[in-house]
Scaffold this active site. Structure first.
Site, short mmCIF file in Angstrom:
data_model
loop_
_atom_site.label_atom_id
_atom_site.label_comp_id
_atom_site.label_asym_id
_atom_site.label_seq_id
_atom_site.Cartn_x
_atom_site.Cartn_y
_atom_site.Cartn_z
N THR A 196 41.11 -17.88 -4.31
CA THR A 196 42.01 -17.99 -5.46
C THR A 196 42.32 -16.59 -5.98
OG1 THR A 196 41.03 -20.10 -6.03
CG2 THR A 196 42.26 -18.98 -7.78
N GLU A 229 43.14 -23.32 -2.06
CA GLU A 229 42.26 -24.45 -1.80
C GLU A 229 41.99 -25.22 -3.10
OE1 GLU A 229 41.15 -25.77 1.12
OE2 GLU A 229 40.62 -27.27 -0.36
N ARG A 250 36.88 -29.76 -4.46
CA ARG A 250 35.89 -29.73 -5.56
C ARG A 250 34.50 -29.72 -4.96
NH1 ARG A 250 37.80 -35.34 -7.73
NH2 ARG A 250 37.79 -35.52 -5.48
N ASN A 285 44.56 -25.16 -12.05
CA ASN A 285 43.24 -25.07 -12.67
C ASN A 285 43.33 -24.87 -14.19
OD1 ASN A 285 41.89 -25.58 -10.37
ND2 ASN A 285 40.89 -23.58 -10.18
N LEU A 327 39.29 -36.48 -18.70
CA LEU A 327 39.27 -36.79 -20.13
C LEU A 327 37.86 -37.17 -20.56
CD1 LEU A 327 42.58 -38.79 -20.90
CD2 LEU A 327 42.06 -36.40 -21.40
N GLY A 353 32.49 -33.46 -23.47
CA GLY A 353 31.15 -33.04 -23.08
C GLY A 353 30.83 -31.64 -23.56
N GLY A 410 32.38 -25.49 -16.62
CA GLY A 410 31.75 -24.28 -16.09
C GLY A 410 32.11 -24.17 -14.63
N CYS A 442 35.14 -21.87 -10.74
CA CYS A 442 36.60 -21.93 -10.72
C CYS A 442 37.24 -21.91 -12.10
CB CYS A 442 37.05 -23.15 -9.93
SG CYS A 442 36.75 -22.95 -8.18
N LYS A 474 36.67 -18.77 -14.56
CA LYS A 474 37.17 -17.50 -14.01
C LYS A 474 38.67 -17.55 -13.72
CE LYS A 474 36.41 -17.51 -9.06
NZ LYS A 474 37.81 -17.49 -8.65
P1 NAD Z 1 31.16 -17.85 -2.48
O1 NAD Z 1 30.64 -16.75 -3.32
O2 NAD Z 1 30.36 -19.10 -2.31
O3 NAD Z 1 31.49 -17.29 -1.03
C1 NAD Z 1 32.09 -16.04 -0.77
C2 NAD Z 1 31.50 -15.49 0.52
O4 NAD Z 1 32.23 -14.33 0.91
C3 NAD Z 1 30.04 -15.05 0.39
O5 NAD Z 1 29.25 -15.69 1.36
C4 NAD Z 1 30.09 -13.53 0.62
O6 NAD Z 1 28.94 -13.02 1.27
C5 NAD Z 1 31.33 -13.42 1.51
N1 NAD Z 1 31.91 -12.07 1.55
C6 NAD Z 1 32.14 -11.19 0.55
N2 NAD Z 1 32.66 -10.05 1.03
C7 NAD Z 1 32.82 -10.22 2.37
C8 NAD Z 1 33.31 -9.39 3.41
N3 NAD Z 1 33.77 -8.16 3.16
N4 NAD Z 1 33.28 -9.88 4.66
C9 NAD Z 1 32.81 -11.11 4.91
N5 NAD Z 1 32.33 -11.94 3.97
C10 NAD Z 1 32.34 -11.50 2.70
O7 NAD Z 1 32.59 -18.21 -3.10
P2 NAD Z 1 33.37 -19.61 -3.02
O8 NAD Z 1 32.92 -20.51 -4.09
O9 NAD Z 1 33.42 -20.08 -1.62
O10 NAD Z 1 34.82 -19.10 -3.43
C11 NAD Z 1 35.62 -18.32 -2.58
C12 NAD Z 1 37.04 -18.27 -3.11
O11 NAD Z 1 37.59 -19.61 -3.11
C13 NAD Z 1 37.15 -17.79 -4.54
O12 NAD Z 1 38.34 -17.06 -4.70
C14 NAD Z 1 37.21 -19.06 -5.34
O13 NAD Z 1 37.86 -18.90 -6.57
C15 NAD Z 1 38.01 -19.95 -4.43
N6 NAD Z 1 37.80 -21.39 -4.63
C16 NAD Z 1 36.55 -21.86 -4.86
C17 NAD Z 1 36.35 -23.22 -5.01
C18 NAD Z 1 34.96 -23.76 -5.28
O14 NAD Z 1 34.86 -24.94 -5.66
N7 NAD Z 1 33.89 -22.99 -5.10
C19 NAD Z 1 37.43 -24.11 -4.90
C20 NAD Z 1 38.69 -23.59 -4.63
C21 NAD Z 1 38.86 -22.23 -4.50
#
Ligand code: NAD
Length: 430
Positions: A121, A151, A154, A208, A250, A253, A257, A260, A263
């Site tokens: 994101t 993406e 959830r 979001n 809706l 609570g 948190g 997503c 931030k």
């Molecule tokens: P996360 O922290 O679980 O995973 C990120 C991964 O990237 C880590 O394993 C980290 O070691 C790796 N990384 C960092 N720098 C790197 C590099 N230079 N080379 C290779 N790997 C590297 O994060 P996440 O929750 O998977 O979120 C990732 C993105 O997706 C974010 O932008 C987030 O906002 C977005 N997103 C998250 C969700 C969610 O539910 N978690 C849903 C939709 C979108």
């Protein structure tokens, strides 16, 4: 197709495993050596229902592999997904260091055409910045395209969400990029929204922010209900049956948190400011959310009178059920506030205790909800795990020192709790 997914976190690993399941050959890259070593052995370092099984199944079929060598992943693939973290800076702005870093590394090692897809994101215009970064580091003058494919999965139902999305959003600049992504997602048979890069980026932040606003809206309504004797659950039901509104998001609570909503909302407010638009509605959404977390602490105060020296049992640490993720979880703020006032905390969570133990101090982790309640002056529900809904409440009352229960997720019925002899306090209900 041969695909490379860079970043094997909650999004990257699910993306990699699901694309492998759909018949592609996926190389997952991460800089975290320990994570990759675990994954190579089929050990999945996060809790996400069904994920470990899916990873192991596709490892056996040789459709998914893991490496710390970005070059290996990039050179063996035509489509490269960037799924690294985009954490918030202190001012709310998204920290794009990892995205920049990975873009540069891809450019330096590519030898043939690549479609570089931002899955993380990111704020609007990041696609252009990635393109610029690749261009200035493209030593071998290789042809490439940039696409945005936000993406919407959830945590807790990530595999289902990836495989059955409401829609797939693709932001592209060329016919070639569009065709590759359409082909890749074809098996999912989901509605496709094809746009330019910037619109795709804004779709994610706008979605979001809208959902976060819906939560803050019902939390604000819950405050009105508390002041008027109305019941927010009934109000939500009455509102939600209107198809234009919808029942989901809706639930009043303790506030939202996770990695997503807080931030992405902060990042969107920041980017709006940067382009000269003051999105006051979203600032209010943030404000209501912070107040909601403080409200739970106030409710605990109200039932205990003096918090200092009291033992408080906390049920639920993850930011929502069915995940071990505690990033920006309301539980962390609530525990910190109670500890600051001298409360002793006992806590139980079905999956998140290991991760919580790394960030909270002086908390006694318990092996179940009854142990967390035992001899506590008050029990507090912070995350609505299903198993908490099914607790033997008579037994809970028996082990508590005082029959005080503060329910931050409205999972029990006030009348039934009263009949059981609890002093029961919830959100926005008489
Ligand atoms: P996360 O922290 O679980 O995973 C990120 C991964 O990237 C880590 O394993 C980290 O070691 C790796 N990384 C960092 N720098 C790197 C590099 N230079 N080379 C290779 N790997 C590297 O994060 P996440 O929750 O998977 O979120 C990732 C993105 O997706 C974010 O932008 C987030 O906002 C977005 N997103 C998250 C969700 C969610 O539910 N978690 C849903 C939709 C979108």
């Amino acid at each position: 197709m041969n695909i490379c997914v860079i970043g094997t976190g909650y999004v990257g690993l699910v993306t990699g495993a699901c694309f492998a399941e759909l018949g592609n050959k996926v190389t997952c890259v991460d800089i975290d050596k320990e994570k990759i070593n675990h994954l190579k052995k089929g050990v999945v370092p996060i809790y996400e229902p069904g994920l470990a099984e899916l990873v192991r199944k596709n490892q056996k079929r040789r459709r998914i592999s893991f490496t710390t060598d970005l070059k290996e992943g990039v050179r063996s693939s035509a489509v490269i997904f960037i799924a690294v973290g985009t954490p918030p800076k202190d001012n709310g702005e998204a920290d794009l260091t990892y995205v920049e870093n990975v873009s540069r590394q891809i450019a330096e090692c590519m030898r043939s055409y690549k479609l570089i897809v931002e899955k993380s994101t990111v704020p609007v215009e990041t696609g252009e910045r990635i393109k610029y970064t690749v261009e200035i580091n493209n030593r071998n003058k290789v042809d490439f395209d940039i696409a945005s494919n936000p993406e919407f999965l959830r945590e807790g139902s990530a595999i289902h969400d990836f495989m059955h999305p409401d829609r797939i959003v693709i932001g592209v600049e060329s016919k070639g990029a569009r065709e590759l992504l359409v082909e890749l997602y074809k098996p999912l048979k989901a509605p496709l929204v094809v746009t330019d890069l910037r619109s795709a980026e804004i779709i994610k932040h706008a979605s979001n922010s809208f959902l976060a606003t819906k939560i803050s809206f019902i939390n604000a309504i819950s405050n009105v209900c508390e002041r008027t004797g109305a019941d927010v659950k009934k109000v939500a039901e009455g509102m939600g049956l209107d198809k234009r509104i919808g029942r989901s998001f809706l639930e009043a609570g303790v506030g939202f948190g996770g990695f997503c909503f807080p931030k992405d909302l902060g990042a969107f407010i920041h980017i709006c400011e940067k382009v000269g638009y003051d999105f006051g509605l979203l600032r209010e959404t943030e404000k209501i959310n912070e107040a909601q977390k403080r409200l739970l602490v106030k409710k605990i105060h109200d039932v205990l009178w003096i918090v200092k020296g009291k033992t408080i049992g906390v049920l639920g640490l993850s930011f929502k059920p069915n995940t071990d993720d505690i990033r920006f979880a309301p539980s962390l703020d609530i525990i910190a506030a109670l500890q600051q006032e001298g409360a002793k905390i006992k806590a139980y969570d079905p999956k998140a205790m290991e991760k919580a133990a790394a960030v909270v101090k002086n908390v006694k982790f318990c092996k179940n909800a009854y142990e967390a309640a035992k001899d506590a002056n008050c029990l507090v529900v912070v995350t609505e795990w299903d198993e908490f809904k099914k607790l033997d409440l008579k037994k809970i009352k028996k082990v508590l020192r005082q029959p005080l229960l503060v329910d931050g997720r409205n999972i029990y019925e006030p009348e039934a709790m009263k009949a059981l002899g609890f002093k029961y306090v919830s959100i926005g209900r008489p």
